[in-house]
Design a protein around this motif. Structure first.
Motif, PDB file in Angstrom:
ATOM      1  N   TYR A  23       0.830  -1.201   0.000  1.00  0.00           N
ATOM      2  CA  TYR A  23       0.000   0.000   0.000  1.00  0.00           C
ATOM      3  C   TYR A  23       0.867   1.256   0.000  1.00  0.00           C
ATOM      4  O   TYR A  23       0.644   2.188  -0.794  1.00  0.00           O
ATOM      5  CB  TYR A  23      -0.926  -0.004   1.213  1.00  0.00           C
ATOM      6  CG  TYR A  23      -1.682   1.297   1.386  1.00  0.00           C
ATOM      7  CD1 TYR A  23      -2.795   1.583   0.600  1.00  0.00           C
ATOM      8  CD2 TYR A  23      -1.261   2.245   2.321  1.00  0.00           C
ATOM      9  CE1 TYR A  23      -3.481   2.782   0.741  1.00  0.00           C
ATOM     10  CE2 TYR A  23      -1.941   3.447   2.473  1.00  0.00           C
ATOM     11  CZ  TYR A  23      -3.045   3.705   1.680  1.00  0.00           C
ATOM     12  OH  TYR A  23      -3.703   4.896   1.826  1.00  0.00           O
ATOM     13  N   LYS A  24       1.859   1.299   0.876  1.00  0.00           N
ATOM     14  CA  LYS A  24       2.715   2.474   0.971  1.00  0.00           C
ATOM     15  C   LYS A  24       3.542   2.669  -0.295  1.00  0.00           C
ATOM     16  O   LYS A  24       3.745   3.811  -0.751  1.00  0.00           O
ATOM     17  CB  LYS A  24       3.635   2.355   2.193  1.00  0.00           C
ATOM     18  CG  LYS A  24       2.903   2.426   3.537  1.00  0.00           C
ATOM     19  CD  LYS A  24       2.252   3.781   3.722  1.00  0.00           C
ATOM     20  CE  LYS A  24       1.588   3.876   5.098  1.00  0.00           C
ATOM     21  NZ  LYS A  24       0.927   5.194   5.311  1.00  0.00           N
ATOM     22  N   SER A  25       4.039   1.576  -0.875  1.00  0.00           N
ATOM     23  CA  SER A  25       4.836   1.696  -2.097  1.00  0.00           C
ATOM     24  C   SER A  25       3.982   2.198  -3.263  1.00  0.00           C
ATOM     25  O   SER A  25       4.433   3.031  -4.059  1.00  0.00           O
ATOM     26  CB  SER A  25       5.480   0.359  -2.446  1.00  0.00           C
ATOM     27  OG  SER A  25       4.489  -0.643  -2.669  1.00  0.00           O
ATOM     28  N   ALA A  26       2.732   1.692  -3.357  1.00  0.00           N
ATOM     29  CA  ALA A  26       1.839   2.172  -4.416  1.00  0.00           C
ATOM     30  C   ALA A  26       1.513   3.649  -4.223  1.00  0.00           C
ATOM     31  O   ALA A  26       1.461   4.419  -5.189  1.00  0.00           O
ATOM     32  CB  ALA A  26       0.559   1.340  -4.429  1.00  0.00           C
ATOM     33  N   GLU A  27       1.296   4.050  -2.968  1.00  0.00           N
ATOM     34  CA  GLU A  27       1.015   5.454  -2.674  1.00  0.00           C
ATOM     35  C   GLU A  27       2.188   6.342  -3.047  1.00  0.00           C
ATOM     36  O   GLU A  27       2.013   7.438  -3.612  1.00  0.00           O
ATOM     37  CB  GLU A  27       0.680   5.594  -1.184  1.00  0.00           C
ATOM     38  CG  GLU A  27       0.158   6.947  -0.786  1.00  0.00           C
ATOM     39  CD  GLU A  27      -0.178   7.003   0.693  1.00  0.00           C
ATOM     40  OE1 GLU A  27      -1.218   7.598   1.046  1.00  0.00           O
ATOM     41  OE2 GLU A  27       0.602   6.454   1.506  1.00  0.00           O
ATOM     42  N   LEU A  28       3.405   5.862  -2.777  1.00  0.00           N
ATOM     43  CA  LEU A  28       4.598   6.622  -3.102  1.00  0.00           C
ATOM     44  C   LEU A  28       4.789   6.729  -4.620  1.00  0.00           C
ATOM     45  O   LEU A  28       5.150   7.798  -5.141  1.00  0.00           O
ATOM     46  CB  LEU A  28       5.823   5.964  -2.460  1.00  0.00           C
ATOM     47  CG  LEU A  28       7.171   6.650  -2.696  1.00  0.00           C
ATOM     48  CD1 LEU A  28       7.162   8.058  -2.097  1.00  0.00           C
ATOM     49  CD2 LEU A  28       8.307   5.819  -2.098  1.00  0.00           C
ATOM     50  N   ILE A  29       4.529   5.640  -5.338  1.00  0.00           N
ATOM     51  CA  ILE A  29       4.674   5.652  -6.793  1.00  0.00           C
ATOM     52  C   ILE A  29       3.674   6.607  -7.428  1.00  0.00           C
ATOM     53  O   ILE A  29       3.997   7.345  -8.377  1.00  0.00           O
ATOM     54  CB  ILE A  29       4.521   4.227  -7.356  1.00  0.00           C
ATOM     55  CG1 ILE A  29       5.694   3.363  -6.917  1.00  0.00           C
ATOM     56  CG2 ILE A  29       4.418   4.247  -8.883  1.00  0.00           C
ATOM     57  CD1 ILE A  29       5.566   1.908  -7.311  1.00  0.00           C
ATOM     58  N   VAL A  30       2.447   6.624  -6.912  1.00  0.00           N
ATOM     59  CA  VAL A  30       1.438   7.540  -7.452  1.00  0.00           C
ATOM     60  C   VAL A  30       1.861   8.992  -7.251  1.00  0.00           C
ATOM     61  O   VAL A  30       1.718   9.833  -8.157  1.00  0.00           O
ATOM     62  CB  VAL A  30       0.071   7.282  -6.783  1.00  0.00           C
ATOM     63  CG1 VAL A  30      -0.919   8.378  -7.148  1.00  0.00           C
ATOM     64  CG2 VAL A  30      -0.476   5.928  -7.204  1.00  0.00           C
ATOM     65  N   LYS A  31       2.415   9.309  -6.078  1.00  0.00           N
ATOM     66  CA  LYS A  31       2.829  10.689  -5.796  1.00  0.00           C
ATOM     67  C   LYS A  31       4.038  11.104  -6.630  1.00  0.00           C
ATOM     68  O   LYS A  31       4.112  12.242  -7.102  1.00  0.00           O
ATOM     69  CB  LYS A  31       3.147  10.839  -4.306  1.00  0.00           C
ATOM     70  CG  LYS A  31       1.923  10.763  -3.403  1.00  0.00           C
ATOM     71  CD  LYS A  31       2.316  10.955  -1.943  1.00  0.00           C
ATOM     72  CE  LYS A  31       1.088  10.897  -1.039  1.00  0.00           C
ATOM     73  NZ  LYS A  31       1.461  11.059   0.397  1.00  0.00           N
ATOM     74  N   CYS A  32       4.981  10.178  -6.839  1.00  0.00           N
ATOM     75  CA  CYS A  32       6.230  10.531  -7.504  1.00  0.00           C
ATOM     76  C   CYS A  32       6.174  10.348  -9.022  1.00  0.00           C
ATOM     77  O   CYS A  32       6.706  11.173  -9.769  1.00  0.00           O
ATOM     78  CB  CYS A  32       7.377   9.704  -6.932  1.00  0.00           C
ATOM     79  SG  CYS A  32       7.683   9.984  -5.172  1.00  0.00           S
ATOM     80  N   LEU A  33       5.537   9.262  -9.475  1.00  0.00           N
ATOM     81  CA  LEU A  33       5.572   8.922 -10.895  1.00  0.00           C
ATOM     82  C   LEU A  33       4.217   9.004 -11.580  1.00  0.00           C
ATOM     83  O   LEU A  33       4.155   8.904 -12.808  1.00  0.00           O
ATOM     84  CB  LEU A  33       6.158   7.514 -11.073  1.00  0.00           C
ATOM     85  CG  LEU A  33       7.558   7.287 -10.497  1.00  0.00           C
ATOM     86  CD1 LEU A  33       7.972   5.839 -10.692  1.00  0.00           C
ATOM     87  CD2 LEU A  33       8.571   8.233 -11.141  1.00  0.00           C
ATOM     88  N   GLY A  34       3.144   9.114 -10.798  1.00  0.00           N
ATOM     89  CA  GLY A  34       1.829   9.231 -11.399  1.00  0.00           C
ATOM     90  C   GLY A  34       1.049   7.927 -11.374  1.00  0.00           C
ATOM     91  O   GLY A  34       1.595   6.850 -11.111  1.00  0.00           O
ATOM     92  N   ILE A  35      -0.247   8.042 -11.688  1.00  0.00           N
ATOM     93  CA  ILE A  35      -1.135   6.893 -11.605  1.00  0.00           C
ATOM     94  C   ILE A  35      -0.818   5.858 -12.678  1.00  0.00           C
ATOM     95  O   ILE A  35      -1.022   4.649 -12.481  1.00  0.00           O
ATOM     96  CB  ILE A  35      -2.611   7.362 -11.707  1.00  0.00           C
ATOM     97  CG1 ILE A  35      -3.564   6.217 -11.400  1.00  0.00           C
ATOM     98  CG2 ILE A  35      -2.887   7.970 -13.079  1.00  0.00           C
ATOM     99  CD1 ILE A  35      -3.490   5.692 -10.005  1.00  0.00           C
ATOM    100  N   LYS A  36      -0.311   6.286 -13.846  1.00  0.00           N
ATOM    101  CA  LYS A  36      -0.017   5.337 -14.919  1.00  0.00           C
ATOM    102  C   LYS A  36       1.101   4.381 -14.528  1.00  0.00           C
ATOM    103  O   LYS A  36       1.063   3.198 -14.856  1.00  0.00           O
ATOM    104  CB  LYS A  36       0.341   6.080 -16.200  1.00  0.00           C
ATOM    105  CG  LYS A  36      -0.832   6.802 -16.841  1.00  0.00           C
ATOM    106  CD  LYS A  36      -0.439   7.408 -18.173  1.00  0.00           C
ATOM    107  CE  LYS A  36      -1.641   8.079 -18.843  1.00  0.00           C
ATOM    108  NZ  LYS A  36      -1.285   8.670 -20.157  1.00  0.00           N
ATOM    109  N   ALA A  37       2.111   4.894 -13.825  1.00  0.00           N
ATOM    110  CA  ALA A  37       3.209   4.036 -13.374  1.00  0.00           C
ATOM    111  C   ALA A  37       2.721   3.024 -12.348  1.00  0.00           C
ATOM    112  O   ALA A  37       3.114   1.853 -12.377  1.00  0.00           O
ATOM    113  CB  ALA A  37       4.331   4.897 -12.794  1.00  0.00           C
TER     114      ALA A  37
END
Length: 334
Positions: free
Chosen positions: A226-240
């Motif tokens: 959950y935390k890694s997905a949240e971090l990826i969304v904030k840094c790289l966007g929802i597509k990543a």
């Protein structure tokens, strides 16, 4: 599920909300034998070390799966573009009392039993498919008849990482009374492996299922995802984040879910519900397994790709027969 049930009422008392067991997945408490503080401290330390080690192993496995680690190709594995094809949804009811009998006899949880039943059912189905394939080559029949011992078959399992808001809290929220409950899900997911093999003792499937479930309970894998997905969304966007999720699903075989339902008959705006059979589609897997309890029944729901699994009703029969065999094995060993 809490939101759905908050919209329903008991059939026997139309003004009352449904009753859902609060200890559905908890194991009966073991008697306390160690009372000394030093032993308690050592137990807490040992539990912390196990939690840390299991989390580390799961994080490494999760990372490897997202990059290169794939499941062994089997007749259950989806092909490229499976998420674009329609899904066929079939279901079958089994006795919840039979599952509870196994749970009580094996001193485990209902979820442990369902993991074991799923492992047994998938093993039966794959063994049959293996035998069917062996008919095309009599020369290697004996070699092909047995399932590989190193077969890797895993599922993705969504996990609620916060206490459920509860039916009553959501019902009050829908009525406009704000008690701090927030809408939406807070979920991570874990990789749950299923061992595929032929046991002489049917109860070994439940024992292995319990061991796998206990291993996953002593891990923070769901919080990490959950935390890694949240971090990826904030840094790289929802597509990543969506691409990462897509890779995880394509590298595993199936999705697995187990949900607890009401213990009595319920009505939806005055209409009695005969059964609950949730499912999903649109994800890149050819098989999705849902277990949903309702009253004294457990509904097994499969969403399959017809081009991969052309006989989903036979797979349902394998699950039901596996539960029956496991249930019948209890009296001789209890």
């Amino acid at each position: 599920m809490s939101l759905l049930l908050a919209c329903t009422r008991k059939a026997s008392h139309p003004d009352s909300l449904p009753t859902v067991p609060s200890h559905y997945s908890r194991r009966p408490p073991a008697p306390k034998r160690l009372h000394a503080r030093v032993f308690t401290l050592l137990l807490w330390l040992w539990a912390f070390l196990i939690l840390t080690w299991n989390t580390l192993v799961d994080v490494v496995c999760f990372t490897a799966t997202s990059i290169f680690l794939k499941d062994t190709p089997t007749p259950l594995m989806g092909s490229q573009g499976v998420e674009q094809r329609p899904k066929r949804i079939v279901h079958r009811s089994v006795s919840l009392d039979d599952i509870k009998d196994v749970k009580n006899a094996m001193h485990c949880t209902i979820n442990d039993v369902l993991v074991g039943v799923t492992s047994a059912g998938l093993s039966r189905y794959l063994s049959r498919r293996q035998e069917q394939n062996s008919n095309d080559d009599d020369k290697n029949k004996k070699k092909k008849k047995e399932l590989p011992s190193n077969l890797r078959l895993r599922s993705t399992l969504l996990v609620n990482i916060r206490p459920a808001p509860g039916i009553h809290a959501l019902a009050e929220l829908m009525e406009g009374r704000d008690d701090g409950t927030k809408w939406g899900n807070l979920i991570g997911y874990i990789i749950l492996p299923f061992e595929i093999f032929n046991h002489k003792d049917p109860l070994d499937y439940v024992r292995r299922g319990k061991a796998i479930a206990d291993r996953k309970k002593n891990s923070l894998e769901a919080i990490f995802t959950y935390k890694s997905a949240e971090l990826i969304v904030k840094c790289l966007g929802i597509k990543a984040a969506a691409k990462l999720c897509h890779r995880m699903l394509t590298h595993t075989t199936l999705s697995f879910s187990n949900m607890v339902g009401p213990v009595e008959e319920i009505e939806f705006f005055g209409h009695p519900l005969v059964y609950l059979a949730p499912s999903a589609y649109g994800h890149p897997q050819a098989l999705t397994i849902h277990f949903q309890s309702y009253m004294n029944m457990m509904k097994i729901v499969l969403a399959v790709d017809d081009k991969v699994i052309s006989d989903p009703h036979q797979l349902l029969v394998d699950f039901a027969e596996s539960l029956k065999i496991i249930r019948e094995a209890i009296p001789a060993r209890s």
